[in-house]
Structures are given as structure tokens and as C-alpha cells.
Write a protein that holds these residues in place. Structure first.
Motif, PDB file in Angstrom:
ATOM      1  N   ASP A  79       1.538  16.870 -51.834  1.00  0.00           N
ATOM      2  CA  ASP A  79       1.760  16.842 -53.280  1.00  0.00           C
ATOM      3  C   ASP A  79       3.202  17.226 -53.614  1.00  0.00           C
ATOM      4  N   LEU A  80       3.697  18.268 -52.978  1.00  0.00           N
ATOM      5  CA  LEU A  80       5.062  18.729 -53.247  1.00  0.00           C
ATOM      6  C   LEU A  80       6.101  17.730 -52.742  1.00  0.00           C
ATOM      7  N   MET A  81       5.875  17.145 -51.590  1.00  0.00           N
ATOM      8  CA  MET A  81       6.841  16.200 -51.024  1.00  0.00           C
ATOM      9  C   MET A  81       6.875  14.877 -51.788  1.00  0.00           C
ATOM     10  N   LEU A  82       5.722  14.449 -52.307  1.00  0.00           N
ATOM     11  CA  LEU A  82       5.686  13.189 -53.057  1.00  0.00           C
ATOM     12  C   LEU A  82       6.170  13.363 -54.492  1.00  0.00           C
ATOM     13  N   GLY A  83       6.217  14.605 -54.956  1.00  0.00           N
ATOM     14  CA  GLY A  83       6.709  14.859 -56.300  1.00  0.00           C
ATOM     15  C   GLY A  83       5.713  14.537 -57.401  1.00  0.00           C
ATOM     16  N   GLY A  84       4.477  14.323 -57.036  1.00  0.00           N
ATOM     17  CA  GLY A  84       3.456  14.037 -58.041  1.00  0.00           C
ATOM     18  C   GLY A  84       2.802  15.315 -58.530  1.00  0.00           C
ATOM     19  N   PRO A  85       1.719  15.170 -59.249  1.00  0.00           N
ATOM     20  CA  PRO A  85       1.003  16.351 -59.734  1.00  0.00           C
ATOM     21  C   PRO A  85       0.467  17.189 -58.569  1.00  0.00           C
ATOM     22  N   VAL A  86       0.696  18.474 -58.625  1.00  0.00           N
ATOM     23  CA  VAL A  86       0.242  19.372 -57.556  1.00  0.00           C
ATOM     24  C   VAL A  86      -1.275  19.513 -57.626  1.00  0.00           C
ATOM     25  N   GLY A  87      -1.903  19.311 -56.499  1.00  0.00           N
ATOM     26  CA  GLY A  87      -3.345  19.482 -56.404  1.00  0.00           C
ATOM     27  C   GLY A  87      -4.111  18.198 -56.169  1.00  0.00           C
ATOM     28  N   VAL A  88      -3.479  17.050 -56.427  1.00  0.00           N
ATOM     29  CA  VAL A  88      -4.195  15.777 -56.300  1.00  0.00           C
ATOM     30  C   VAL A  88      -4.637  15.540 -54.861  1.00  0.00           C
ATOM     31  N   TRP A  89      -3.689  15.484 -53.931  1.00  0.00           N
ATOM     32  CA  TRP A  89      -4.048  15.223 -52.533  1.00  0.00           C
ATOM     33  C   TRP A  89      -4.752  16.410 -51.904  1.00  0.00           C
ATOM     34  N   MET A  90      -4.411  17.585 -52.361  1.00  0.00           N
ATOM     35  CA  MET A  90      -5.065  18.795 -51.857  1.00  0.00           C
ATOM     36  C   MET A  90      -6.572  18.712 -52.109  1.00  0.00           C
ATOM     37  N   VAL A  91      -6.956  18.362 -53.321  1.00  0.00           N
ATOM     38  CA  VAL A  91      -8.372  18.243 -53.685  1.00  0.00           C
ATOM     39  C   VAL A  91      -9.029  17.106 -52.916  1.00  0.00           C
ATOM     40  N   VAL A  92      -8.342  15.982 -52.830  1.00  0.00           N
ATOM     41  CA  VAL A  92      -8.906  14.822 -52.123  1.00  0.00           C
ATOM     42  C   VAL A  92      -9.145  15.148 -50.655  1.00  0.00           C
ATOM     43  N   VAL A 131      -7.801   9.453 -56.223  1.00  0.00           N
ATOM     44  CA  VAL A 131      -6.380   9.688 -56.512  1.00  0.00           C
ATOM     45  C   VAL A 131      -5.954   8.854 -57.717  1.00  0.00           C
ATOM     46  N   TRP A 132      -6.365   7.595 -57.748  1.00  0.00           N
ATOM     47  CA  TRP A 132      -6.019   6.720 -58.868  1.00  0.00           C
ATOM     48  C   TRP A 132      -6.583   7.277 -60.173  1.00  0.00           C
ATOM     49  N   LEU A 133      -7.838   7.724 -60.148  1.00  0.00           N
ATOM     50  CA  LEU A 133      -8.441   8.294 -61.353  1.00  0.00           C
ATOM     51  C   LEU A 133      -7.708   9.559 -61.797  1.00  0.00           C
ATOM     52  N   GLN A 134      -7.382  10.425 -60.844  1.00  0.00           N
ATOM     53  CA  GLN A 134      -6.659  11.649 -61.197  1.00  0.00           C
ATOM     54  C   GLN A 134      -5.298  11.329 -61.814  1.00  0.00           C
ATOM     55  N   HIS A 135      -4.575  10.397 -61.226  1.00  0.00           N
ATOM     56  CA  HIS A 135      -3.265  10.025 -61.761  1.00  0.00           C
ATOM     57  C   HIS A 135      -3.402   9.379 -63.140  1.00  0.00           C
ATOM     58  N   SER A 136      -4.419   8.557 -63.320  1.00  0.00           N
ATOM     59  CA  SER A 136      -4.632   7.906 -64.621  1.00  0.00           C
ATOM     60  C   SER A 136      -4.966   8.932 -65.700  1.00  0.00           C
ATOM     61  N   VAL A 137      -5.818   9.880 -65.372  1.00  0.00           N
ATOM     62  CA  VAL A 137      -6.169  10.923 -66.341  1.00  0.00           C
ATOM     63  C   VAL A 137      -4.941  11.749 -66.691  1.00  0.00           C
ATOM     64  N   LEU A 138      -4.174  12.148 -65.681  1.00  0.00           N
ATOM     65  CA  LEU A 138      -2.989  12.964 -65.924  1.00  0.00           C
ATOM     66  C   LEU A 138      -1.903  12.200 -66.683  1.00  0.00           C
ATOM     67  N   ALA A 139      -1.827  10.872 -66.484  1.00  0.00           N
ATOM     68  CA  ALA A 139      -0.837  10.053 -67.191  1.00  0.00           C
ATOM     69  C   ALA A 139      -1.318   9.666 -68.585  1.00  0.00           C
ATOM     70  N   GLY A 140      -2.607   9.782 -68.830  1.00  0.00           N
ATOM     71  CA  GLY A 140      -3.150   9.401 -70.134  1.00  0.00           C
ATOM     72  C   GLY A 140      -3.303   7.900 -70.305  1.00  0.00           C
ATOM     73  N   THR A 141      -3.153   7.159 -69.237  1.00  0.00           N
ATOM     74  CA  THR A 141      -3.309   5.705 -69.255  1.00  0.00           C
ATOM     75  C   THR A 141      -3.645   5.247 -67.839  1.00  0.00           C
ATOM     76  N   PHE A 142      -4.143   4.021 -67.735  1.00  0.00           N
ATOM     77  CA  PHE A 142      -4.445   3.507 -66.401  1.00  0.00           C
ATOM     78  C   PHE A 142      -3.140   3.181 -65.676  1.00  0.00           C
ATOM     79  N   PRO A 177      -0.510  -0.718 -55.809  1.00  0.00           N
ATOM     80  CA  PRO A 177       0.223  -0.044 -54.730  1.00  0.00           C
ATOM     81  C   PRO A 177      -0.653   0.911 -53.910  1.00  0.00           C
ATOM     82  N   LEU A 178      -1.476   1.690 -54.583  1.00  0.00           N
ATOM     83  CA  LEU A 178      -2.343   2.626 -53.867  1.00  0.00           C
ATOM     84  C   LEU A 178      -3.426   1.874 -53.090  1.00  0.00           C
ATOM     85  N   ALA A 179      -3.966   0.813 -53.672  1.00  0.00           N
ATOM     86  CA  ALA A 179      -4.983   0.016 -52.981  1.00  0.00           C
ATOM     87  C   ALA A 179      -4.407  -0.606 -51.706  1.00  0.00           C
TER      88      ALA A 179
END
Length: 170
Positions: free
Chosen positions: A73-86, A124-135, A140-142
Motif C-alpha cells: 500500500d505504501l509503495m504503490l501510493g494508494g489508500p493504506v489498508g487496501v492490499w493489507m486487508v485483501v 480491491v476494485w470495490l475498495q478503490h471505487s468506494v474511496l474515490a466516490g466513483t467507479f 487495468p486491474l483485471a
């Protein structure tokens, strides 16, 4: 008479899978352009968590999985906790089904990984979509998850050799 293993050898064997998880994260964030950027880098840490949760769950305890996910999470610069939880969810799911996977044909394990990989990607896609407030774009992830699923057998063979030759053999 039982020969005692040197302390360093025991520690090295114990941390090898966790170390592979951290190396996997570094490979993931390294700007490697496979086939001139046409193929995404496989999600190596996911393979590490899945494989070792089946064949050596004691070598990747939950704290290691937590730290691998946090590091990613820290290295990718995304929201902290996404990959950790997954990764923790994948580990829990795989360990709960470990008895089923042990001794099965590798095609069955690969199918199990494909299901876990697809579920992880969706989560991961759902978490990112929720955190971004949009789909957010799913393609790319698929694609990354498809490449990871396709690469699993090759990586699993390498991990099996490592498991047999380094960790199990004394």
C-alpha cells in the motif's frame, strides 16, 4: 544423535517466504515494462500469500501478511489498508481450506488461486471505487489479475522447489 541446525539457517528458513513477499512488492513497483508495457506485472505478493498459506502457513504468519500488504500500500501510493486487508482475507480463506488443497492436483490449486485472485481483484476494485466516490476503471486491474493467474503455475513450481530444497531439507 540429532544434529542441531545452526541458528542462522533456522532463521533464514523461517523468514524466506516473508522475504519473498517483500521482494514481490519491490518487483511490483519496479518500473519493468514487460513486452514494452503491453503486459502488466504479476501480483507476486498475492501468489506468495496464497502459496505459503497452503504449503507453509507457519512461515507467513498474519503479522507478515499484514506487513507485506502495508508495504505494498505504501509503495504503490494508494489508500493504506487496501492490499493489507485483501491479503489477510486471502490468507484466512486459504488457511481455512488448506486441508482441501493439500494433496490435490495442481490444476485444482490453480483454480482455487484463480477464484482467490478474481475475488481479490474485485475487492480491491470495490475498495478503490468506494474511496474515490466513483467507479474506477476496472480493465487495468483485471488485466493484472489475469496475468497473475496465468503466471501462477510457473511461480508455484519455483516456490515448490524452494520449499523442498531450502525449507524442508535439513
Amino acid at each position: 544423535m540429532v544434529e542441531e541446525r545452526p541458528f542462522f539457517t533456522s532463521v533464514a528458513r523461517a523468514i524466506t517466504p516473508t522475504f519473498l513477499g517483500f521482494i514481490g512488492v519491490l518487483l511490483l513497483v519496479t518500473p519493468v515494462r514487460l513486452f514494452e508495457g503491453g503486459v502488466p506485472t504479476p501480483m507476486f505478493p498475492l501468489v506468495v500469500v496464497f502459496f505459503w498459506s497452503i504449503y507453509g502457513p507457519g512461515y507467513v504468519p498474519s503479522i507478515s501478511t499484514f506487513l507485506i500488504g502495508l508495504f505494498q500500500d505504501l509503495m504503490l501510493g494508494g489508500p493504506v489498508g487496501v492490499w493489507m486487508v485483501v491479503y489477510l482475507l486471502v490468507q484466512y480463506l486459504v488457511i481455512s481450506q488448506r486441508d482441501y488443497f493439500l494433496g490435490r492436483d495442481q490444476h485444482v490449486v490453480w483454480l482455487g488461486f484463480a477464484i482467490c485472485g478474481a475475488g481479490a481483484g474485485l475487492l480491491v476494485w470495490l475498495q478503490h471505487s468506494v474511496l474515490a466516490g466513483t467507479f474506477v476503471p476496472v480493465l487495468p486491474l483485471a488485466m493484472q489479475m489475469l496475468v497473475t493467474i496465468a503466471c501462477y503455475p510457473i511461480i508455484a513450481i519455483a516456490f515448490s522447489q524452494l520449499h523442498r530444497r531450502v525449507i524442508i531439507e535439513q
